[in-house]
Structures are given as structure tokens and as C-alpha cells.
Motif scaffolding. Structure first.
Motif, PDB file in Angstrom:
ATOM      1  N   PHE A 109       0.821  -1.207   0.000  1.00 38.08           N
ATOM      2  CA  PHE A 109       0.000   0.000   0.000  1.00 38.08           C
ATOM      3  C   PHE A 109       0.860   1.264   0.000  1.00 38.08           C
ATOM      4  O   PHE A 109       0.559   2.227  -0.699  1.00 38.08           O
ATOM      5  N   ALA A 110       1.941   1.263   0.767  1.00 38.16           N
ATOM      6  CA  ALA A 110       2.783   2.453   0.899  1.00 38.16           C
ATOM      7  C   ALA A 110       3.320   2.949  -0.436  1.00 38.16           C
ATOM      8  O   ALA A 110       3.411   4.156  -0.668  1.00 38.16           O
ATOM      9  N   THR A 111       3.662   2.050  -1.341  1.00 37.45           N
ATOM     10  CA  THR A 111       4.262   2.461  -2.609  1.00 37.45           C
ATOM     11  C   THR A 111       3.271   2.468  -3.779  1.00 37.45           C
ATOM     12  O   THR A 111       3.606   2.923  -4.868  1.00 37.45           O
ATOM     13  N   ALA A 112       2.071   1.967  -3.539  1.00 38.45           N
ATOM     14  CA  ALA A 112       1.077   1.862  -4.615  1.00 38.45           C
ATOM     15  C   ALA A 112       0.424   3.208  -4.904  1.00 38.45           C
ATOM     16  O   ALA A 112       0.340   4.080  -4.044  1.00 38.45           O
ATOM     17  N   LYS A 113      -0.064   3.350  -6.132  1.00 37.26           N
ATOM     18  CA  LYS A 113      -0.853   4.518  -6.510  1.00 37.26           C
ATOM     19  C   LYS A 113      -2.270   4.332  -5.994  1.00 37.26           C
ATOM     20  O   LYS A 113      -2.858   3.259  -6.122  1.00 37.26           O
ATOM     21  N   VAL A 114      -2.824   5.401  -5.422  1.00 37.52           N
ATOM     22  CA  VAL A 114      -4.191   5.401  -4.919  1.00 37.52           C
ATOM     23  C   VAL A 114      -4.931   6.527  -5.638  1.00 37.52           C
ATOM     24  O   VAL A 114      -4.434   7.652  -5.716  1.00 37.52           O
ATOM     25  N   TYR A 115      -6.108   6.217  -6.162  1.00 37.77           N
ATOM     26  CA  TYR A 115      -6.914   7.181  -6.922  1.00 37.77           C
ATOM     27  C   TYR A 115      -7.973   7.758  -5.993  1.00 37.77           C
ATOM     28  O   TYR A 115      -8.752   7.019  -5.397  1.00 37.77           O
ATOM     29  N   CYS A 116      -7.984   9.090  -5.878  1.00 36.51           N
ATOM     30  CA  CYS A 116      -8.892   9.767  -4.954  1.00 36.51           C
ATOM     31  C   CYS A 116      -9.787  10.744  -5.719  1.00 36.51           C
ATOM     32  O   CYS A 116      -9.286  11.603  -6.445  1.00 36.51           O
ATOM     33  N   PRO A 117     -11.115  10.637  -5.533  1.00 36.45           N
ATOM     34  CA  PRO A 117     -11.993  11.631  -6.149  1.00 36.45           C
ATOM     35  C   PRO A 117     -11.748  12.993  -5.493  1.00 36.45           C
ATOM     36  O   PRO A 117     -11.356  13.058  -4.330  1.00 36.45           O
ATOM     37  N   ARG A 118     -11.976  14.049  -6.259  1.00 35.95           N
ATOM     38  CA  ARG A 118     -11.786  15.391  -5.687  1.00 35.95           C
ATOM     39  C   ARG A 118     -12.887  16.319  -6.168  1.00 35.95           C
ATOM     40  O   ARG A 118     -13.516  16.091  -7.189  1.00 35.95           O
ATOM     41  N   GLY A 119     -13.078  17.349  -5.410  1.00 38.49           N
ATOM     42  CA  GLY A 119     -14.042  18.378  -5.770  1.00 38.49           C
ATOM     43  C   GLY A 119     -13.337  19.550  -6.444  1.00 38.49           C
ATOM     44  O   GLY A 119     -12.260  19.394  -7.031  1.00 38.49           O
ATOM     45  N   ASP A 120     -13.928  20.732  -6.334  1.00 38.31           N
ATOM     46  CA  ASP A 120     -13.325  21.917  -6.930  1.00 38.31           C
ATOM     47  C   ASP A 120     -12.148  22.439  -6.121  1.00 38.31           C
ATOM     48  O   ASP A 120     -11.265  23.094  -6.645  1.00 38.31           O
ATOM     49  N   GLN A 139     -18.143   6.951  11.317  1.00 41.12           N
ATOM     50  CA  GLN A 139     -16.999   7.866  11.362  1.00 41.12           C
ATOM     51  C   GLN A 139     -16.799   8.405   9.953  1.00 41.12           C
ATOM     52  O   GLN A 139     -17.109   7.714   8.989  1.00 41.12           O
ATOM     53  N   PRO A 140     -16.294   9.634   9.834  1.00 41.42           N
ATOM     54  CA  PRO A 140     -16.047  10.122   8.468  1.00 41.42           C
ATOM     55  C   PRO A 140     -14.972   9.281   7.777  1.00 41.42           C
ATOM     56  O   PRO A 140     -13.967   8.922   8.385  1.00 41.42           O
ATOM     57  N   VAL A 141     -15.237   8.932   6.532  1.00 42.62           N
ATOM     58  CA  VAL A 141     -14.292   8.158   5.732  1.00 42.62           C
ATOM     59  C   VAL A 141     -14.086   8.837   4.384  1.00 42.62           C
ATOM     60  O   VAL A 141     -14.935   9.585   3.914  1.00 42.62           O
ATOM     61  N   ILE A 142     -12.969   8.525   3.803  1.00 42.12           N
ATOM     62  CA  ILE A 142     -12.619   9.092   2.509  1.00 42.12           C
ATOM     63  C   ILE A 142     -12.566   7.953   1.495  1.00 42.12           C
ATOM     64  O   ILE A 142     -11.843   6.976   1.705  1.00 42.12           O
ATOM     65  N   PRO A 143     -13.346   8.054   0.411  1.00 43.58           N
ATOM     66  CA  PRO A 143     -13.297   7.000  -0.602  1.00 43.58           C
ATOM     67  C   PRO A 143     -12.009   7.091  -1.416  1.00 43.58           C
ATOM     68  O   PRO A 143     -11.593   8.176  -1.822  1.00 43.58           O
ATOM     69  N   MET A 144     -11.390   5.943  -1.618  1.00 46.11           N
ATOM     70  CA  MET A 144     -10.168   5.841  -2.416  1.00 46.11           C
ATOM     71  C   MET A 144     -10.266   4.565  -3.241  1.00 46.11           C
ATOM     72  O   MET A 144     -11.004   3.651  -2.880  1.00 46.11           O
ATOM     73  N   PHE A 160     -10.590   5.575   5.795  1.00 46.33           N
ATOM     74  CA  PHE A 160     -10.782   5.553   4.347  1.00 46.33           C
ATOM     75  C   PHE A 160     -11.333   4.205   3.920  1.00 46.33           C
ATOM     76  O   PHE A 160     -11.240   3.216   4.637  1.00 46.33           O
ATOM     77  N   VAL A 161     -11.947   4.217   2.753  1.00 42.98           N
ATOM     78  CA  VAL A 161     -12.527   3.011   2.160  1.00 42.98           C
ATOM     79  C   VAL A 161     -11.852   2.808   0.814  1.00 42.98           C
ATOM     80  O   VAL A 161     -11.832   3.718  -0.016  1.00 42.98           O
ATOM     81  N   LEU A 162     -11.303   1.620   0.604  1.00 45.43           N
ATOM     82  CA  LEU A 162     -10.719   1.276  -0.695  1.00 45.43           C
ATOM     83  C   LEU A 162     -11.752   0.534  -1.517  1.00 45.43           C
ATOM     84  O   LEU A 162     -12.350  -0.430  -1.034  1.00 45.43           O
ATOM     85  N   ASP A 163     -11.973   0.990  -2.739  1.00 48.15           N
ATOM     86  CA  ASP A 163     -12.876   0.347  -3.704  1.00 48.15           C
ATOM     87  C   ASP A 163     -14.276   0.133  -3.130  1.00 48.15           C
ATOM     88  O   ASP A 163     -14.772  -0.988  -3.007  1.00 48.15           O
ATOM     89  N   MET A 164     -14.922   1.237  -2.812  1.00 46.74           N
ATOM     90  CA  MET A 164     -16.240   1.223  -2.180  1.00 46.74           C
ATOM     91  C   MET A 164     -17.258   0.347  -2.881  1.00 46.74           C
ATOM     92  O   MET A 164     -18.047  -0.328  -2.251  1.00 46.74           O
ATOM     93  N   GLU A 165     -17.260   0.386  -4.189  1.00 47.82           N
ATOM     94  CA  GLU A 165     -18.227  -0.391  -4.958  1.00 47.82           C
ATOM     95  C   GLU A 165     -17.647  -1.721  -5.436  1.00 47.82           C
ATOM     96  O   GLU A 165     -18.316  -2.470  -6.127  1.00 47.82           O
ATOM     97  N   GLY A 166     -16.406  -2.006  -5.069  1.00 42.43           N
ATOM     98  CA  GLY A 166     -15.733  -3.196  -5.566  1.00 42.43           C
ATOM     99  C   GLY A 166     -16.105  -4.462  -4.819  1.00 42.43           C
ATOM    100  O   GLY A 166     -16.707  -4.436  -3.744  1.00 42.43           O
ATOM    101  N   GLU A 167     -15.703  -5.553  -5.393  1.00 38.87           N
ATOM    102  CA  GLU A 167     -15.984  -6.872  -4.821  1.00 38.87           C
ATOM    103  C   GLU A 167     -15.239  -7.078  -3.500  1.00 38.87           C
ATOM    104  O   GLU A 167     -15.710  -7.776  -2.609  1.00 38.87           O
ATOM    105  N   HIS A 168     -14.062  -6.470  -3.363  1.00 37.82           N
ATOM    106  CA  HIS A 168     -13.235  -6.642  -2.165  1.00 37.82           C
ATOM    107  C   HIS A 168     -13.052  -5.314  -1.444  1.00 37.82           C
ATOM    108  O   HIS A 168     -11.930  -4.879  -1.192  1.00 37.82           O
TER     109      HIS A 168
END
Length: 154
Positions: free
Chosen positions: A61-72, A84-89, A124-132
Motif C-alpha cells: 500500500f505504501a508504494t502503490a498509486k491510490v486514486y482519490c476523487p476530488r471536488g473543486d 466515522q467520516p471516511v474518505i473513498p479511495m 478511508f474506504v478502498l474500492d467502495m463499490e468493488g468486490e473486495h
């Protein structure tokens, strides 16, 4: 075995073309290239099925690319409709697009940067809509920070 046979086995022959054919010369591509590290998506699958340890997952995880949605505005987008507040990634752009749409804005950072930049009290949540899907609450994020600090500073 005679030395000439051993030399031929390891790609050192009197014939200069033999080294190239066998892949044993300096600057040549090896016959058996180093295995590439597993992708973050592979690591998520392996971790959620129990075939990867927490420490191994965190190193990937430390070296992997993580895709984060962003706003304006710059920064993470947080979901506050959870305990608890979570951030989708997301582990891949494809996963992000299936969650947020084709035209969504995003930024890419490493997992180490996520751990460094995540606000205190957020998970944070990894792959919110994903199988895993994987959920890391604020306490899990603190443990990840502790692990990273121990690895870095001993």
C-alpha cells in the motif's frame, strides 16, 4: 563437469554471440526477470481473503498509486453519512470511474502519502463499490501510521 561446460551453462562462451542468446552478458536482460510487485488491487484481494499479512499489505500500500476523487477545492472528499467520516479511495482508475462516473475529477497519490496527509479522526474506504471493499477506520489508520513510523525510524 569441465569448466568449459560450466561456462557454457552460465552463458560465458568463446562465441560472443552465445552470451546474447543465453542472456548472461553484462547489460543484458536476464532470462528470469525479477517478479513485479503485486498491484494494490491484487493486494486488497489477497488481504481480504487472508492470504496476505497486514504488514505485507501495508508495504504494498505504501508504494502503490491510490486514486482519490476530488471536488473543486484541493484535498480529499469525505463521506460523513457513516459512523466515522471516511474518505473513498480506489485501487484503479476503473474502480474510481465506476463509483464516481467517467467525467469525475481525481488525483493520484501513494499510499504513504495517504497515511501522511489523512486528517486525524478520518478513515478511508478502498474500492467502495468493488468486490473486495476494505474499510480502514480512524483507529486502523493510526495503527498504519505507527507501523510506518516504526519501519522508517526503527
Amino acid at each position: 563437469m569441465c569448466p568449459i561446460t560450466l561456462c557454457r551453462m552460465y552463458g560465458y562462451d568463446q562465441n560472443p554471440g552465445a552470451q546474447q542468446q543465453m542472456g548472461g552478458g553484462y547489460g543484458e536482460q536476464p532470462l528470469y526477470p525479477e517478479p513485479s510487485p503485486p498491484s494494490l488491487a491484487d493486494a486488497v484481494r489477497a488481504f481480504t481473503t487472508g492470504s496476505l499479512s497486514a504488514e505485507d499489505f501495508q508495504q504494498i500500500f505504501a508504494t502503490a498509486k491510490v486514486y482519490c476523487p476530488r471536488g473543486d477545492n484541493p484535498g480529499f472528499l469525505a463521506l460523513h453519512n457513516t459512523q466515522q467520516p471516511v474518505i473513498p479511495m480506489f485501487t484503479t482508475l476503473k474502480e474510481l470511474r465506476s463509483y464516481a462516473g467517467k467525467e469525475s475529477k481525481y488525483f493520484v497519490i501513494t499510499g504513504a502519502e495517504v497515511i501522511d496527509l489523512l486528517p486525524t479522526g478520518y478513515g478511508f474506504v478502498l474500492d467502495m463499490e468493488g468486490e473486495h471493499r476494505m474499510v480502514f477506520d480512524a483507529k486502523a489508520v493510526e495503527q498504519m501510521v505507527d507501523f510506518a513510523m516504526r519501519r522508517m525510524y526503527g
